[in-house]
Design an enzyme around this catalytic site. Structure first.
Site, short mmCIF file in Angstrom:
data_model
loop_
_atom_site.label_atom_id
_atom_site.label_comp_id
_atom_site.label_asym_id
_atom_site.label_seq_id
_atom_site.Cartn_x
_atom_site.Cartn_y
_atom_site.Cartn_z
N CYS A 65 0.87 -1.18 0.00
CA CYS A 65 0.00 0.00 0.00
C CYS A 65 0.91 1.23 0.00
CB CYS A 65 -0.95 -0.01 1.19
SG CYS A 65 -0.13 0.13 2.80
N ARG A 66 0.44 2.33 0.55
CA ARG A 66 1.25 3.55 0.54
C ARG A 66 2.39 3.47 1.55
NH1 ARG A 66 1.70 8.88 2.54
NH2 ARG A 66 0.46 8.32 4.35
#
Length: 103
Positions: A65-66
């Protein structure tokens, strides 16, 4: 299982049964994805679980993810659903220095 970027890449490259899974939002993915990643947004709630359940449990999933927080949660969910091999990319896209492509 949490892996550093170096370990994540090394294991991924040696894995012929690998699937790269991006659990970010569509807007985040529009900024670029790791090549060959499939996107299933963890913020979809039950929709996320439904899409995950359609995946092949015999594959090995490399999840990001981020920052690494949502992907860690996604790996937990996948383990609960019977996926044996889900690997979280520590640091996520914020620390990623590998290739990034347009989705």
């Amino acid at each position: 299982m949490n892996l550093t970027q170096e370990d994540w890449i090394a294991q991924l490259e040696a894995d012929e049964n690998a699937v790269i899974l991006d659990v970010r939002t569509e807007d985040e993915c529009d900024e670029g994805i790791i090549p060959n990643a499939i996107n299933i947004d963890i913020h979809k709630g039950q929709g996320f679980i439904s899409e995950i359940e359609e995946l092949d449990k015999s594959k090995n999933y490399y999840v990001y993810c981020r920052s690494g927080a949502r992907s860690a949660k996604a790996c937990e969910i996948m383990n609960e659903l019977g996926f044996e091999n889900a690997y979280n990319l520590l640091g996520g896209m914020l620390d990623w220095d590998g290739e990034v492509v347009a989705p």
